[in-house]
Design a protein around this motif. Structure first.
Motif, PDB file in Angstrom:
ATOM      1  N   ASP A 117       0.842  -1.189   0.000  1.00 30.11           N
ATOM      2  CA  ASP A 117       0.000   0.000   0.000  1.00 30.11           C
ATOM      3  C   ASP A 117       0.880   1.243   0.000  1.00 30.11           C
ATOM      4  N   THR A 118       0.259   2.356  -0.148  1.00 24.67           N
ATOM      5  CA  THR A 118       0.966   3.618  -0.090  1.00 24.67           C
ATOM      6  C   THR A 118       1.485   3.845   1.318  1.00 24.67           C
ATOM      7  N   ILE A 119       2.799   3.963   1.464  1.00 25.92           N
ATOM      8  CA  ILE A 119       3.413   4.115   2.769  1.00 25.92           C
ATOM      9  C   ILE A 119       3.992   5.516   2.887  1.00 25.92           C
ATOM     10  N   SER A 120       3.649   6.171   3.967  1.00 27.71           N
ATOM     11  CA  SER A 120       4.171   7.503   4.224  1.00 27.71           C
ATOM     12  C   SER A 120       4.929   7.474   5.536  1.00 27.71           C
ATOM     13  N   LEU A 121       6.256   7.649   5.448  1.00 26.37           N
ATOM     14  CA  LEU A 121       7.112   7.630   6.629  1.00 26.37           C
ATOM     15  C   LEU A 121       7.987   8.872   6.629  1.00 26.37           C
ATOM     16  N   THR A 122       7.364   9.997   6.445  1.00 22.72           N
ATOM     17  CA  THR A 122       8.111  11.241   6.285  1.00 22.72           C
ATOM     18  C   THR A 122       8.842  11.652   7.552  1.00 22.72           C
ATOM     19  N   SER A 123       8.386  11.192   8.729  1.00 23.06           N
ATOM     20  CA  SER A 123       9.013  11.579   9.988  1.00 23.06           C
ATOM     21  C   SER A 123       9.912  10.498  10.554  1.00 23.06           C
ATOM     22  N   CYS A 124       9.979   9.365   9.898  1.00 23.09           N
ATOM     23  CA  CYS A 124      10.736   8.225  10.417  1.00 23.09           C
ATOM     24  C   CYS A 124      12.239   8.478  10.278  1.00 23.09           C
ATOM     25  N   THR A 125      12.983   8.228  11.367  1.00 21.02           N
ATOM     26  CA  THR A 125      14.431   8.410  11.364  1.00 21.02           C
ATOM     27  C   THR A 125      15.185   7.080  11.358  1.00 21.02           C
ATOM     28  N   SER A 126      14.527   5.973  11.738  1.00 18.75           N
ATOM     29  CA  SER A 126      15.208   4.684  11.809  1.00 18.75           C
ATOM     30  C   SER A 126      14.252   3.577  11.369  1.00 18.75           C
ATOM     31  N   ILE A 127      14.732   2.692  10.495  1.00 16.91           N
ATOM     32  CA  ILE A 127      13.944   1.551  10.017  1.00 16.91           C
ATOM     33  C   ILE A 127      14.775   0.281  10.169  1.00 16.91           C
ATOM     34  N   LYS A 128      14.174  -0.747  10.816  1.00 17.52           N
ATOM     35  CA  LYS A 128      14.784  -2.067  10.935  1.00 17.52           C
ATOM     36  C   LYS A 128      13.767  -3.104  10.473  1.00 17.52           C
ATOM     37  N   LEU A 129      14.141  -3.877   9.476  1.00 20.16           N
ATOM     38  CA  LEU A 129      13.260  -4.913   8.950  1.00 20.16           C
ATOM     39  C   LEU A 129      13.980  -6.251   8.962  1.00 20.16           C
ATOM     40  N   TYR A 130      13.264  -7.286   9.378  1.00 18.31           N
ATOM     41  CA  TYR A 130      13.822  -8.644   9.421  1.00 18.31           C
ATOM     42  C   TYR A 130      12.753  -9.615   8.942  1.00 18.31           C
ATOM     43  N   GLY A 131      13.091 -10.404   7.925  1.00 19.04           N
ATOM     44  CA  GLY A 131      12.193 -11.462   7.484  1.00 19.04           C
ATOM     45  C   GLY A 131      11.099 -11.037   6.535  1.00 19.04           C
ATOM     46  N   TRP A 132      11.205  -9.875   5.921  1.00 16.76           N
ATOM     47  CA  TRP A 132      10.164  -9.383   5.029  1.00 16.76           C
ATOM     48  C   TRP A 132      10.652  -9.422   3.581  1.00 16.76           C
ATOM     49  N   THR A 133       9.693  -9.337   2.670  1.00 15.29           N
ATOM     50  CA  THR A 133      10.021  -9.167   1.258  1.00 15.29           C
ATOM     51  C   THR A 133       9.525  -7.804   0.804  1.00 15.29           C
ATOM     52  N   LEU A 134      10.373  -7.098   0.086  1.00 15.31           N
ATOM     53  CA  LEU A 134      10.055  -5.738  -0.356  1.00 15.31           C
ATOM     54  C   LEU A 134       9.935  -5.649  -1.867  1.00 15.31           C
ATOM     55  N   ASN A 135       9.897  -6.771  -2.544  1.00 12.90           N
ATOM     56  CA  ASN A 135       9.883  -6.753  -4.007  1.00 12.90           C
ATOM     57  C   ASN A 135       8.662  -6.067  -4.592  1.00 12.90           C
ATOM     58  N   HIS A 136       7.557  -6.070  -3.871  1.00  8.93           N
ATOM     59  CA  HIS A 136       6.322  -5.462  -4.384  1.00  8.93           C
ATOM     60  C   HIS A 136       5.970  -4.185  -3.627  1.00  8.93           C
ATOM     61  N   LEU A 137       6.912  -3.675  -2.867  1.00 11.72           N
ATOM     62  CA  LEU A 137       6.641  -2.478  -2.077  1.00 11.72           C
ATOM     63  C   LEU A 137       6.928  -1.232  -2.905  1.00 11.72           C
ATOM     64  N   ARG A 138       6.014  -0.266  -2.830  1.00 13.69           N
ATOM     65  CA  ARG A 138       6.215   0.971  -3.567  1.00 13.69           C
ATOM     66  C   ARG A 138       6.098   2.157  -2.623  1.00 13.69           C
ATOM     67  N   PHE A 139       6.840   3.205  -2.920  1.00 11.15           N
ATOM     68  CA  PHE A 139       6.830   4.426  -2.128  1.00 11.15           C
ATOM     69  C   PHE A 139       6.355   5.569  -3.018  1.00 11.15           C
ATOM     70  N   THR A 140       5.385   6.316  -2.519  1.00  8.71           N
ATOM     71  CA  THR A 140       4.937   7.486  -3.262  1.00  8.71           C
ATOM     72  C   THR A 140       5.612   8.754  -2.754  1.00  8.71           C
ATOM     73  N   ASN A 141       6.213   8.690  -1.562  1.00  8.46           N
ATOM     74  CA  ASN A 141       6.894   9.851  -0.999  1.00  8.46           C
ATOM     75  C   ASN A 141       8.328   9.485  -0.658  1.00  8.46           C
ATOM     76  N   ASN A 142       9.159  10.484  -0.513  1.00 10.02           N
ATOM     77  CA  ASN A 142      10.527  10.263  -0.102  1.00 10.02           C
ATOM     78  C   ASN A 142      10.604  10.001   1.393  1.00 10.02           C
ATOM     79  N   LEU A 143      11.803   9.651   1.853  1.00 11.85           N
ATOM     80  CA  LEU A 143      12.044   9.437   3.280  1.00 11.85           C
ATOM     81  C   LEU A 143      13.056  10.483   3.735  1.00 11.85           C
ATOM     82  N   PRO A 144      12.637  11.725   3.862  1.00 11.61           N
ATOM     83  CA  PRO A 144      13.593  12.822   4.075  1.00 11.61           C
ATOM     84  C   PRO A 144      14.271  12.790   5.433  1.00 11.61           C
ATOM     85  N   SER A 145      13.646  12.147   6.439  1.00  8.10           N
ATOM     86  CA  SER A 145      14.198  12.168   7.797  1.00  8.10           C
ATOM     87  C   SER A 145      14.955  10.901   8.150  1.00  8.10           C
ATOM     88  N   LEU A 146      14.943   9.917   7.265  1.00 12.40           N
ATOM     89  CA  LEU A 146      15.543   8.625   7.590  1.00 12.40           C
ATOM     90  C   LEU A 146      17.058   8.751   7.710  1.00 12.40           C
TER      91      LEU A 146
END
Length: 410
Positions: A108-137
């Motif tokens: 789905d459309t994911i908005s993480l404009t305020s997110c500063t840290s991302i940790k992912l384990y065990g997921w697949t991102l092949n079908h993931l789409r971003f409509t916005n940038n991640l300016p704070s990451l």
């Protein structure tokens, strides 16, 4: 006069919806532990515990630490990530006993404009789409994640403030290109033989790379001129490429080469201060020639280098761990050892590990030659085999290093 009847005011749906909501408080976790144990002693069904855990993490923790037998369990997650625009730190971990099993993040459309840290384990991102940038990451860690080269490129393109990136055991990467102008710290652990990482990061300062048992390749661009601390393990390196890239790193301070498939190590650097070379038992370095006038520490572990040349007049300490596949020490061994030790004589302190006393007790015919360590002040010797005659050993060491002030033998 008739009394006026006032009808009670009923709140409309809009008024009730706009009313400020009170924040949920985890009061269950604040209970004393003996009360929590007393509640769970009534054989609370697993389903009820899972429901309670949504309100209290302390209850779930105490329940999982107790004796538990689950015969049937079903968890259906249908949460949509479209409401994560205020999240600062996102940590999603899915662990399974089935190797190679991945779980899909909802495309789905994911908005993480305020997110500063991302940790992912065990997921697949092949079908993931971003409509916005991640300016704070600022930091992103992907471990046991499935994604292809294009998805990784899209992620890095969306991160204009990313400083730390960790990629561990990610699947489906073939020739990923790590290109990001803000990236400063990069760690990669990979195990696929077909993968070659290309790194282009103008502000990269620290690089930790482990190619795993397949010796995955890595290609450093000349644009990484600010790199200070590269550490390369279990990878295949082209000797000419290493010779060309090291002098271009004008700010390099430390270099770690561990179990790398490279027949010859040859480079020069005026800024390098710390050098570590650890050989693999399957791949040995045939020749080493380095010119590092400002080197202060040198660590080596592996087979005795027969062709070793080093210019490092300012070195302070050296740690040498010599492997030997045979217990037979001939004239060639002692000649090579003398040549090797002469290249570490500049150091004030030497820590030396050998397999047996025979490896370091020079025969009498060699003691008429010049000592290989005439200026060494402090020596710490460790012998793997505990059986040796101390007097004979000390006589050999005092010939090899006549200026010793301290001698420690383990």
């Amino acid at each position: 006069m008739d009394a006026k009847v006032v009808k009670p005011h009923h709140k409309t749906w809009l008024e009730d919806h706009n009313k400020p909501k009170t924040m949920a408080i985890d009061r269950l976790s604040a209970l004393p532990l003996d009360i929590i144990h007393h509640i769970l002693s009534f054989n609370v069904p697993t389903l009820e515990v899972v429901r309670i855990s949504l309100l209290s993490s302390q209850v779930l923790d105490r329940y999982t630490n107790s004796d538990l037998v689950v015969t049937k369990f079903k968890l259906d997650i249908r949460y949509r990530f479209v409401y994560l625009n205020e999240v600062k730190e996102l940590d999603l971990c899915i662990r399974t006993v089935f190797p190679g099993r991945f779980f899909f993040l909802f495309p789905d459309t994911i908005s993480l404009t305020s997110c500063t840290s991302i940790k992912l384990y065990g997921w697949t991102l092949n079908h993931l789409r971003f409509t916005n940038n991640l300016p704070s990451l600022n930091s992103m860690s992907l471990e046991n994640v499935q994604l292809d080269d294009q998805v990784l490129h899209n992620l890095l393109t969306a991160c204009c403030s990313l400083e730390k990136l960790v990629l561990k055991h990610c699947a489906n990467l073939l020739k990923p290109r790590i290109s990001n102008s803000s990236l400063k710290f990069l760690e990669i652990v990979h195990s696929s033989y077909e993968t070659t990482f290309e790194v282009e990061a103008t502000n990269l300062q620290s690089l930790v790379y482990d190619g795993g048992p397949s010796y995955c390749r890595i290609s450093l661009s000349s644009s990484c001129h600010k790199l200070q601390h590269p550490s390369l393990s279990n990878t295949s390196l082209h000797e000419q490429r290493l010779k060309d890239i090291i002098p271009s790193l004008l700010l390099i301070e430390s270099l770690n080469l561990c179990n790398c498939k490279i027949p010859r190590i040859e480079f020069w650097s005026d800024s390098l201060k710390h050098l570590v070379i650890r050989e693999s038992r399957n791949y040995n370095v045939l020749q080493t020639t380095i010119r590092t006038p400002n080197l202060v520490s040198f660590n080596f572990e592996g087979e005795l280098l027969t062709k070793f040349s080093r210019y490092a007049p300012n070195i302070l300490r050296a740690n040498i761990n010599l492997h030997n596949r045979t217990s037979y020490y001939d004239t060639q061994w002692y000649n090579d050892l003398i040549d090797f030790l002469r290249n570490v004589d500049y150091s004030e302190s030497l820590s030396l590990q050998v397999c047996s006393k025979e490896a370091i007790i020079f025969p009498s015919r060699f003691r008429s030659l010049c000592s290989p360590l005439p200026t060494l002040k402090h020596l710490k010797l460790r012998i793997h085999s505990p059986h040796w005659r101390e007097s004979e050993l000390r006589d050999s060491l005092l010939w090899a290093a006549p200026s010793l002030e301290t001698l420690n033998i383990d």
